[in-house]
Design a protein around this motif. Sequence first.
Motif, mmCIF file in Angstrom:
data_model
loop_
_atom_site.group_PDB
_atom_site.id
_atom_site.type_symbol
_atom_site.label_atom_id
_atom_site.label_comp_id
_atom_site.label_asym_id
_atom_site.label_seq_id
_atom_site.Cartn_x
_atom_site.Cartn_y
_atom_site.Cartn_z
ATOM 1 N N ARG A 384 -6.020 -0.573 -9.507
ATOM 2 C CA ARG A 384 -4.639 -0.684 -9.977
ATOM 3 C C ARG A 384 -3.672 0.106 -9.091
ATOM 4 N NH1 ARG A 384 -2.830 -2.232 -15.052
ATOM 5 N NH2 ARG A 384 -4.993 -2.257 -15.762
ATOM 6 N N TYR A 385 -4.150 1.168 -8.462
ATOM 7 C CA TYR A 385 -3.292 2.046 -7.653
ATOM 8 C C TYR A 385 -3.466 1.817 -6.152
ATOM 9 C CZ TYR A 385 -2.439 4.715 -11.944
ATOM 10 O OH TYR A 385 -2.069 5.100 -13.210
ATOM 11 N N MET A 386 -4.217 0.791 -5.765
ATOM 12 C CA MET A 386 -4.456 0.549 -4.347
ATOM 13 C C MET A 386 -3.210 0.002 -3.658
ATOM 14 S SD MET A 386 -8.282 -1.054 -4.109
ATOM 15 C CE MET A 386 -9.742 -0.050 -4.358
ATOM 16 N N ALA A 387 -2.953 0.493 -2.456
ATOM 17 C CA ALA A 387 -1.812 0.037 -1.666
ATOM 18 C C ALA A 387 -2.066 -1.382 -1.148
ATOM 19 C CB ALA A 387 -1.583 0.997 -0.500
ATOM 20 N N SER A 394 -6.415 -4.639 5.508
ATOM 21 C CA SER A 394 -5.772 -4.609 6.822
ATOM 22 C C SER A 394 -5.491 -3.194 7.301
ATOM 23 C CB SER A 394 -4.460 -5.400 6.781
ATOM 24 O OG SER A 394 -3.543 -4.811 5.854
ATOM 25 N N MET A 395 -5.896 -2.180 6.519
ATOM 26 C CA MET A 395 -5.621 -0.791 6.881
ATOM 27 C C MET A 395 -6.514 -0.352 8.037
ATOM 28 S SD MET A 395 -5.586 2.580 4.416
ATOM 29 C CE MET A 395 -7.326 2.965 4.499
ATOM 30 N N GLY A 406 -1.323 5.518 1.830
ATOM 31 C CA GLY A 406 -1.893 4.980 0.600
ATOM 32 C C GLY A 406 -1.673 5.916 -0.573
ATOM 33 N N ASP A 407 -1.774 7.232 -0.337
ATOM 34 C CA ASP A 407 -1.481 8.227 -1.381
ATOM 35 C C ASP A 407 -0.024 8.140 -1.825
ATOM 36 O OD1 ASP A 407 -4.053 9.160 -1.312
ATOM 37 O OD2 ASP A 407 -3.598 10.987 -0.181
ATOM 38 N N ALA A 486 3.569 -0.145 5.321
ATOM 39 C CA ALA A 486 3.129 1.236 5.089
ATOM 40 C C ALA A 486 3.894 2.245 5.935
ATOM 41 C CB ALA A 486 1.634 1.346 5.367
ATOM 42 N N THR A 487 4.213 1.890 7.175
ATOM 43 C CA THR A 487 4.876 2.843 8.068
ATOM 44 C C THR A 487 6.308 3.160 7.628
ATOM 45 O OG1 THR A 487 5.473 0.971 9.491
ATOM 46 C CG2 THR A 487 3.490 2.223 10.080
ATOM 47 N N ALA A 488 6.876 2.347 6.725
ATOM 48 C CA ALA A 488 8.246 2.585 6.254
ATOM 49 C C ALA A 488 8.282 3.564 5.078
ATOM 50 C CB ALA A 488 8.893 1.264 5.848
#
Length: 519
Positions: A384-387, A394-395, A406-407, A486-488
Amino acid sequence: MLGHVALSTILILPFLIAVVSGLLCKCDICANNTCETDGYCFASSTRNKSGIIHHDYRCLDKHISYPLENPVLCHSAKTLNDTFVIECCKGKDMCNEKLNPRLAVRREHKERPWLMPNGSLGTLEIAMLIACPIGMLCLAFMLGVSFWSQHKKKLLAHPRYPCERGEDAADQPILGPSPPSLTDMIRDNQVTTSGSGSGLPLLVQRSIARQIQLVETIGKGRFGEVWRGRWRGENVAVKIFSSREERSWFREAEIYQTVMLRHDNILGFIAADNKDNGTWTQLWLITDYHANGSLFDFLNRSTIDVHGLIKMALSIATGLAHLHMEIVGTQGKPAIAHRDLKSKNILVRSNGTCAIGDLGLAVRHDIATDTVDIPLNNRVGTKRYMAPEVLEESMNMSHFDAFKRGDVYAFGLILWEMGRRCNVGGLYDEYQLPFYDCVPSDPTIDEMRKVVCLDQIRPAIPNRWHACKELYLVLKIMQECWYPVATARPTALRIKKTIASIKLSDGNQTNPYEDVISQ
């Protein structure tokens, strides 16, 4: 003369090489199948649920080998453990290549010599089986009563013993100064070791673990159970892992031993120990006890005001920033990413701040080799909390910053959980988990991928949040944490500073969270 010099150089050269270079170990996940460490080499054997045994060979660095001369991570109950064992060495290069930790043999069917040839018990055997235990119980009871009566007479006759004693008086000394508390012992250990390591020396850890009395169960999870325990009048939390979760216990104890990890907003580690009762091995992880329980439990039964929301959010961001931060120096700390951040893994302290716990899935960044130390266990984070990048697979697993992002995504969902329970003018929502209206209670990876990645859905925002300045600012932060790219997303340190800059609408010019910011 030159001959003597040349001869001396030849004799000394091997020692110089040994000093300069580290210990080479066999490594089954590294390039060239070798890794270099300043600590130990180790080999481990694991039996999975299908009964297949896997062997792993890795390095155990000096900064997590605590105590250095006999690391707690190299201790494993080998005599009865049939799922995971480990052995360490440091005598020579590639010394772990020949290590072969042996798992205990599983005995499904034991011989029963007392059976008759046809496999049944005779009359005499049945009578003995019934009579012997009853007779022994009666004898033990009579001896116990006799011993207790004599002991009680001596206690009452002794002038220095009080007639009545409290719940934990058995743990307290009769004469002399009071023993140090856990807080004092940990503080003294931090001072004498210049802040290196978290928790207590190995021998002290084992001494405390054997003196703890378990009182009540306060939680259960896939790893095992959490108990409230008592040690010399103090409450502690005891996380007891099942035998099949020894890798998780090993990893969490390993992370907690990281140099300079101790922080007010990270759950305080006290001790790790394995306790063998002759039948099975209990794996204990002992930490600070917080009566309010997890943030999940707290939000289910209580609402919070705007002040409480900001204070909690800032403390979590502060703990996460410390976890993510690399501290350079002789007693430095590697950067750590949590990988399973959620409201159930955050504890609420009595002063209204929070502490991040459950580090069993955490990963560390090795700055020297620019690699990520990924745990050996097979657990994954909470779906439920996965990015989005985790759900899409793709990470970049070799890039440490990807784990930190991800945190941050998970932290945004936690802010949403707290925002729903924020009472503004008597208005608040019932507690719900993120995506409660989109996926079932135990969603699959595919279900979460469809909602988060394909449909790009994020938790719904109530209109009333826009009317409250503080909630609106928190809303902006959580939306930045949810960016699909993610980088944003902002860093934990940036989030901490942004939350700390929020001014309350009562006109306070002084920030009421200075105690949190300074941590």
